[in-house]
Design a protein around this motif. Structure first.
Motif, PDB file in Angstrom:
ATOM      1  N   ILE A 388       0.891  -1.144   0.193  1.00  0.00           N
ATOM      2  CA  ILE A 388      -0.024   0.042   0.050  1.00  0.00           C
ATOM      3  C   ILE A 388       0.652   1.267   0.007  1.00  0.00           C
ATOM      4  CG2 ILE A 388      -1.653   1.226   1.171  1.00  0.00           C
ATOM      5  CD1 ILE A 388      -2.702  -1.261   2.297  1.00  0.00           C
ATOM      6  N   ALA A 389       2.102   1.329   0.777  1.00  0.00           N
ATOM      7  CA  ALA A 389       2.633   2.197   1.085  1.00  0.00           C
ATOM      8  C   ALA A 389       3.571   2.609  -0.409  1.00  0.00           C
ATOM      9  CB  ALA A 389       3.886   2.209   1.979  1.00  0.00           C
ATOM     10  N   GLU A 390       3.825   1.439  -0.994  1.00  0.00           N
ATOM     11  CA  GLU A 390       4.568   1.804  -2.457  1.00  0.00           C
ATOM     12  C   GLU A 390       3.622   2.218  -3.369  1.00  0.00           C
ATOM     13  OE1 GLU A 390       7.656  -0.656  -5.446  1.00  0.00           O
ATOM     14  OE2 GLU A 390       6.691  -1.573  -3.521  1.00  0.00           O
ATOM     15  N   VAL A 391       2.435   1.803  -3.470  1.00  0.00           N
ATOM     16  CA  VAL A 391       1.300   2.303  -4.674  1.00  0.00           C
ATOM     17  C   VAL A 391       1.147   3.904  -4.152  1.00  0.00           C
ATOM     18  CG1 VAL A 391      -0.972   2.241  -5.179  1.00  0.00           C
ATOM     19  CG2 VAL A 391       0.482   0.254  -4.905  1.00  0.00           C
ATOM     20  N   ALA A 392       1.115   4.115  -2.989  1.00  0.00           N
ATOM     21  CA  ALA A 392       0.749   5.403  -2.532  1.00  0.00           C
ATOM     22  C   ALA A 392       2.089   6.324  -2.861  1.00  0.00           C
ATOM     23  CB  ALA A 392       0.357   5.629  -0.909  1.00  0.00           C
TER      24      ALA A 392
END
Length: 621
Positions: A388-392
């Motif tokens: 999720i952090a990488e997509v964000a």
């Protein structure tokens, strides 16, 4: 020195103070010394050897819940850092050397995507084995039976595999499936570069964007699958259209709406009208139109989702003045809808409610589907939050890049439109809970063109030290995150020879037509005898809220009439633990309890799993 054309040399000659001509050097000619190129190529070769060697040192039995990140030796990260630094240094040369940049990208691909074939030597994901079985079934029977399952309603990719098997005489395509993650990424390189070249200001931007794509592409849809095949076709089609058929699809002065649209686009991105396109002869253009149509037909026959993802992308290119073929977006709508209504009518009749049940429910198709994946063990939760952090991070950097492109008046609008366009599919359905993952994949080739904008210059000269360091830092963060995100589920997405031995023993024992049961949906089977058995599953891969513990009665009910064979493998145990598909240790309890149940006989067991035969009424129980 590198091979440069004579026309690339500066016309003026440097002068010394007394007015005499200064002897030509690499610096005043703007060329790159040959030994710079050789040194960078050698560094990439060292990174490749070191990376592959370090992966061979990994013991698969030590892989824990967080995946490969916990067992990769320090040498692997040295190799990854060396490959990243080598690409940035190659990108920063005064003159680009395409062969060197290609070599650097290939090394990065192997280091990041070669873990499964090098460490495990088997295809990743149980779906890879299933896809081999579908292709084998089509090749052996020469028929398409749409009643078997959904895959036979979109058989294009499997027909291709069957043709490959028939042409080579190799019935076993396991080696191709094993190395598919590396091979498919190599196939994507040329269309990715062509697409990025059309969406960015200069070649340096394009190369940086393609590099960033490989670093941020963690979702693992590059295995032997229709999705990977259709994604390569999608990239090729869009790159071809933007390269050859760019421009407005109608005269911008024809109507008030067209004038308004052209004015808005020009204000947002003044570089759009200046983006050059190829102008082939009329006959060549006609041939390319036919080729683009054939690519679209092939995509439609191969995958359920990709043709629908292409529709908003083409519409976005049309509305931003980057596609002048008005009929192609219409054809992109007609073909997949027509295929679903006619060629895949068997599937449509049996799954009409599933297809339209969540139509318009944006919450259920987005955050609802995401919530089902935010569960499982602590290690698995760490992997999920990293994803999720990488997509964000990618989307945040893309937004910053769009703003930078607008301020610098460099091309950005088409990339932003292409990145946002796939999100229009969210109201349709959740695609089995994987829609957001697939939309990230479809958006990424466009988003990375924005991500690199703040860290690259509009000038054609090399990068400054500050920009190079920023690009290297961003690449290192994304690459490290991808090691976690891509391989965090390695314990359940990879398999070993013992598990394959268990599956092969099952096929050699169970008679044709028997019921074969897996406890948890994560078994490397169906790569042969795809339609010869009745395959069942006790527990789905994704956890269900309030799911009851496994019971021997459930399997007994399935086997009640004619008996059945139950297989439990190490990868099933890993999946149950990581995802929380069953209560903690429930699968082990289920195995121990049922092993002594009446009518249950242990047929085979090794380190990879166990097979039970469950007697039915017809067998005297």
């Amino acid at each position: 020195m590198t091979h440069e054309t004579a026309t690339s040399l500066p016309e003026h000659t440097a002068r010394v103070p007394d007015g005499r001509a200064k002897p030509p050097t690499h610096r005043n000619l703007g060329l790159t010394p040959w030994w710079h190129v050789a040194a960078l190529a050698a560094a990439a070769a060292i990174a490749l050897v070191l990376g592959v060697w370090s992966m061979t040192q990994v013991d698969p039995l030590r892989i824990g819940g967080a995946g490969l990140i916990g067992v990769l030796p320090p040498a692997y990260f040295v190799a990854l850092a060396l490959s990243l630094a080598g690409f940035v240094a190659s990108l920063g040369l005064r003159r680009l050397v395409p062969a060197l940049l290609t070599w650097q990208l290939l090394v990065t691909m192997v280091v990041l995507n070669g873990a499964d074939p090098v460490i495990h030597g088997l295809p990743r994901l149980e779906a890879s084995f299933r896809h081999l079985g579908i292709a084998d079934n089509i090749a052996q029977t020469g028929q398409l039976d749409p009643t078997v399952d959904a895959y036979f309603n979109w058989p294009g990719f499997f027909d291709l595999l069957g043709m490959l098997s028939g042409a080579t005489g190799a019935r076993d395509l396991m080696g191709i499936a094993t190395w598919a993650p590396v091979g498919i990424n190599i196939l994507m390189l040329a269309p990715l570069l062509a697409l990025a070249r059309r969406l960015t200001a200069n070649p340096r931007h394009a190369w940086a964007a393609v590099w960033m794509f490989y670093l941020a592409s963690w979702i693992g849809q590059d295995y032997l699958a229709p999705q990977a095949y259709s994604f390569v076709l999608l990239l090729t089609l869009v790159a071809c259209l933007l390269s050859v058929f760019g421009g407005w699809a109608w005269p911008t002065e024809r109507s008030r709406i067209s004038r308004w649209l052209a004015r808005i686009v020009s204000r947002l991105d003044g570089a759009v009208p200046r983006q050059g396109v190829l102008e082939p002869p009329r006959a060549d253009a006609a041939v390319l139109v036919v080729v683009c149509g054939l690519i679209l037909v092939t995509m439609t026959a191969s995958h359920q989702l990709s043709p629908f993802a292409l529709i908003p992308i083409l519409a976005a290119m049309l509305l931003t003045g980057r596609l002048r073929l008005r009929f192609l977006p219409v054809l992109a709508v007609v073909l997949p809808v027509g295929w679903l209504l006619f060629a895949a009518s068997t599937f449509l009749q049996g799954h009409f409610g599933q297809l339209l049940g969540s139509l318009g429910d944006i919450g259920a198709n987005s955050f609802g589907a995401l919530n089902t994946r935010v569960s499982g063990s602590d290690d698995h939760m760490f992997v999920v939050y990293t994803r999720i952090a990488e997509v964000a991070l990618v989307w945040m950097l893309a937004a910053v890049g769009a703003w930078a492109g607008y301020r610098r008046k460099t091309p950005w609008l088409a990339a932003a439109a292409g990145a946002l366009a796939p999100l229009l599919l969210i109201p349709l359905q959740s695609y089995g809970g994987e829609l957001l993952l697939r939309l990230y994949l479809f958006s990424l080739p466009f988003a990375v063109c924005l991500v690199v904008l703040p860290l690259t210059s509009d000038k054609t000269a090399g990068l400054s030290l500050r920009r190079s360091l920023g690009l290297l830092l961003m690449g290192a963060v994304l690459a490290t995150g991808t090691v976690v995100s891509r391989y965090g589920n390695d314990g359940m997405e990879s398999f070993n020879d013992d598990e394959i031995t268990v599956v092969n023993h099952l096929y050699s024992t169970a008679p044709a037509g028997a019921i074969l049961i897996e406890a948890v949906h994560n078994t490397p089977w169906r790569f042969q005898h795809y339609a010869d058995y009745d395959y069942r599953t006790l527990v789905a891969a994704e956890p269900l809220p309030g799911a009851a513990p496994l019971s021997c009665d459930t399997a007994n009910q399935i086997a009640h009439r004619a008996g059945a064979y139950l297989i439990i493998t190490e990868s099933q145990l890993e999946a149950a633990e990581l995802r929380g598909s069953t209560p903690a240790n429930d699968l082990q309890r289920f195995t121990a309890a049922c092993a002594t149940s009446p009518g249950w006989t242990k047929v085979f067991e090794n380190a990879g799993g166990v097979i039970f035969h469950i007697e039915g009424v017809s067998n005297g129980n």
